[in-house]
Design a protein around this motif. Sequence first.
Motif, mmCIF file in Angstrom:
data_model
loop_
_atom_site.group_PDB
_atom_site.id
_atom_site.type_symbol
_atom_site.label_atom_id
_atom_site.label_comp_id
_atom_site.label_asym_id
_atom_site.label_seq_id
_atom_site.Cartn_x
_atom_site.Cartn_y
_atom_site.Cartn_z
ATOM 1 N N ALA A 118 5.236 5.975 -6.970
ATOM 2 C CA ALA A 118 4.689 5.243 -8.119
ATOM 3 C C ALA A 118 4.355 3.810 -7.720
ATOM 4 O O ALA A 118 5.107 3.168 -6.998
ATOM 5 C CB ALA A 118 5.703 5.240 -9.254
ATOM 6 N N GLY A 119 3.216 3.313 -8.184
ATOM 7 C CA GLY A 119 2.812 1.942 -7.917
ATOM 8 C C GLY A 119 2.218 1.717 -6.548
ATOM 9 O O GLY A 119 2.032 0.575 -6.135
ATOM 10 N N ARG A 120 1.938 2.788 -5.818
ATOM 11 C CA ARG A 120 1.338 2.671 -4.490
ATOM 12 C C ARG A 120 0.133 3.600 -4.404
ATOM 13 O O ARG A 120 0.071 4.609 -5.083
ATOM 14 C CB ARG A 120 2.341 3.069 -3.399
ATOM 15 C CG ARG A 120 3.531 2.146 -3.318
ATOM 16 C CD ARG A 120 4.312 2.444 -2.080
ATOM 17 N NE ARG A 120 5.587 1.752 -2.101
ATOM 18 C CZ ARG A 120 6.576 2.036 -1.294
ATOM 19 N NH1 ARG A 120 6.446 2.996 -0.406
ATOM 20 N NH2 ARG A 120 7.700 1.370 -1.351
ATOM 21 N N PRO A 121 -0.810 3.264 -3.498
ATOM 22 C CA PRO A 121 -1.986 4.132 -3.380
ATOM 23 C C PRO A 121 -1.709 5.459 -2.664
ATOM 24 O O PRO A 121 -2.460 6.406 -2.810
ATOM 25 C CB PRO A 121 -2.984 3.290 -2.589
ATOM 26 C CG PRO A 121 -2.186 2.238 -1.933
ATOM 27 C CD PRO A 121 -0.955 2.034 -2.731
ATOM 28 N N GLY A 122 -0.612 5.539 -1.912
ATOM 29 C CA GLY A 122 -0.275 6.782 -1.208
ATOM 30 C C GLY A 122 1.228 6.910 -1.083
ATOM 31 O O GLY A 122 1.981 6.318 -1.848
ATOM 32 N N ALA A 123 1.680 7.671 -0.093
ATOM 33 C CA ALA A 123 3.111 7.859 0.091
ATOM 34 C C ALA A 123 3.765 6.581 0.620
ATOM 35 O O ALA A 123 4.843 6.193 0.191
ATOM 36 C CB ALA A 123 3.367 9.005 1.053
ATOM 37 N N ARG A 124 3.090 5.904 1.540
ATOM 38 C CA ARG A 124 3.675 4.708 2.151
ATOM 39 C C ARG A 124 2.795 3.475 2.068
ATOM 40 O O ARG A 124 3.281 2.356 2.164
ATOM 41 C CB ARG A 124 3.987 4.993 3.618
ATOM 42 C CG ARG A 124 4.994 6.109 3.756
ATOM 43 C CD ARG A 124 5.552 6.199 5.115
ATOM 44 N NE ARG A 124 6.597 7.209 5.126
ATOM 45 C CZ ARG A 124 7.549 7.252 6.012
ATOM 46 N NH1 ARG A 124 7.598 6.363 6.962
ATOM 47 N NH2 ARG A 124 8.456 8.187 5.964
ATOM 48 N N LYS A 125 1.506 3.659 1.928
ATOM 49 C CA LYS A 125 0.585 2.525 1.913
ATOM 50 C C LYS A 125 0.852 1.623 0.705
ATOM 51 O O LYS A 125 1.181 2.100 -0.377
ATOM 52 C CB LYS A 125 -0.858 3.041 1.861
ATOM 53 C CG LYS A 125 -1.894 1.958 2.017
ATOM 54 C CD LYS A 125 -3.288 2.521 2.024
ATOM 55 C CE LYS A 125 -4.286 1.390 2.169
ATOM 56 N NZ LYS A 125 -5.653 1.874 2.072
ATOM 57 N N ARG A 126 0.707 0.328 0.953
ATOM 58 C CA ARG A 126 0.874 -0.631 -0.131
ATOM 59 C C ARG A 126 -0.451 -1.324 -0.390
ATOM 60 O O ARG A 126 -1.319 -1.360 0.481
ATOM 61 C CB ARG A 126 1.933 -1.662 0.244
ATOM 62 C CG ARG A 126 3.348 -1.080 0.208
ATOM 63 C CD ARG A 126 4.305 -1.919 1.032
ATOM 64 N NE ARG A 126 5.700 -1.579 0.775
ATOM 65 C CZ ARG A 126 6.310 -0.524 1.296
ATOM 66 N NH1 ARG A 126 5.640 0.316 2.062
ATOM 67 N NH2 ARG A 126 7.576 -0.292 1.047
ATOM 68 N N PHE A 127 -0.569 -1.902 -1.587
ATOM 69 C CA PHE A 127 -1.779 -2.662 -1.883
ATOM 70 C C PHE A 127 -1.760 -3.944 -1.062
ATOM 71 O O PHE A 127 -0.703 -4.440 -0.674
ATOM 72 C CB PHE A 127 -1.839 -2.987 -3.384
ATOM 73 C CG PHE A 127 -2.066 -1.778 -4.246
ATOM 74 C CD1 PHE A 127 -3.274 -1.111 -4.219
ATOM 75 C CD2 PHE A 127 -1.072 -1.300 -5.079
ATOM 76 C CE1 PHE A 127 -3.502 0.010 -5.000
ATOM 77 C CE2 PHE A 127 -1.273 -0.169 -5.872
ATOM 78 C CZ PHE A 127 -2.493 0.477 -5.832
ATOM 79 N N GLN A 128 -2.938 -4.505 -0.809
ATOM 80 C CA GLN A 128 -3.047 -5.696 0.028
ATOM 81 C C GLN A 128 -2.320 -6.874 -0.628
ATOM 82 O O GLN A 128 -2.492 -7.142 -1.812
ATOM 83 C CB GLN A 128 -4.520 -6.059 0.254
ATOM 84 C CG GLN A 128 -4.714 -7.219 1.201
ATOM 85 C CD GLN A 128 -6.179 -7.410 1.551
ATOM 86 O OE1 GLN A 128 -6.988 -6.519 1.322
ATOM 87 N NE2 GLN A 128 -6.486 -8.548 2.097
ATOM 88 N N PHE A 129 -1.517 -7.564 0.184
ATOM 89 C CA PHE A 129 -0.744 -8.699 -0.308
ATOM 90 C C PHE A 129 -1.625 -9.945 -0.353
ATOM 91 O O PHE A 129 -2.367 -10.214 0.591
ATOM 92 C CB PHE A 129 0.463 -8.924 0.611
ATOM 93 C CG PHE A 129 1.245 -10.162 0.287
ATOM 94 C CD1 PHE A 129 2.076 -10.186 -0.829
ATOM 95 C CD2 PHE A 129 1.149 -11.309 1.066
ATOM 96 C CE1 PHE A 129 2.799 -11.324 -1.146
ATOM 97 C CE2 PHE A 129 1.869 -12.447 0.754
ATOM 98 C CZ PHE A 129 2.705 -12.450 -0.347
ATOM 99 N N SER A 130 -1.533 -10.685 -1.443
ATOM 100 C CA SER A 130 -2.271 -11.933 -1.567
ATOM 101 C C SER A 130 -1.298 -13.048 -1.918
ATOM 102 O O SER A 130 -0.625 -12.988 -2.959
ATOM 103 C CB SER A 130 -3.348 -11.803 -2.655
ATOM 104 O OG SER A 130 -3.940 -13.056 -2.867
ATOM 105 N N LYS A 131 -1.195 -14.038 -1.040
ATOM 106 C CA LYS A 131 -0.250 -15.125 -1.289
ATOM 107 C C LYS A 131 -0.755 -16.026 -2.423
ATOM 108 O O LYS A 131 0.018 -16.581 -3.179
ATOM 109 C CB LYS A 131 -0.079 -15.943 -0.011
ATOM 110 C CG LYS A 131 1.144 -16.832 -0.008
ATOM 111 C CD LYS A 131 1.412 -17.371 1.365
ATOM 112 C CE LYS A 131 2.775 -18.024 1.451
ATOM 113 N NZ LYS A 131 3.047 -18.489 2.800
ATOM 114 N N ARG A 132 -2.069 -16.216 -2.512
ATOM 115 C CA ARG A 132 -2.647 -17.075 -3.573
ATOM 116 C C ARG A 132 -3.761 -16.364 -4.295
ATOM 117 O O ARG A 132 -4.442 -15.550 -3.828
ATOM 118 C CB ARG A 132 -3.210 -18.348 -2.960
ATOM 119 C CG ARG A 132 -2.097 -19.272 -2.494
ATOM 120 C CD ARG A 132 -2.664 -20.551 -1.874
ATOM 121 N NE ARG A 132 -1.578 -21.301 -1.306
ATOM 122 C CZ ARG A 132 -1.130 -21.109 -0.051
ATOM 123 N NH1 ARG A 132 -1.695 -20.249 0.723
ATOM 124 N NH2 ARG A 132 -0.124 -21.821 0.377
#
Length: 132
Positions: A118-132
């Motif tokens: 839940a909350g992820r595009p796949g099993a392990r992939k995460r959405f791109q992190f943006s610091k700002r």
Amino acid sequence: MTEKASEFSATGRRKEAAARVRLAEGTGTWKVNRRPMEDYFPSEALRHYIRQPLMLTGTESKYDVFATLAGGGVSGQAGALRHALARALSAADGSLREVLKGSGCLTRDARMKERKKAGRPGARKRFQFSKR
């Protein structure tokens, strides 16, 4: 006096695929989902992988193989068929079990596809992190 069975059946699984195999004493013909094995598995590498239990035990021309495959993809079905074939050979002749077990044919490959979280595009992939 009991008669020796001339047909042996077994089930094998890999990934999402399941294979039911019936071995009958014969000349070595193959039927996979009522089709010749060359039609169902066009890849020579997969056919060689499937035949491995028969080649190891020297029973290639001793049994006719009738297989029913369901689920999964081509590679998973090949693995399931190899597993079922090894189990059927082991049931047919208990002395072959040691050879099949030593070569890894009787081991069920437990690797499965990991579920999507839940909350992820796949099993392990995460959405791109943006610091700002």
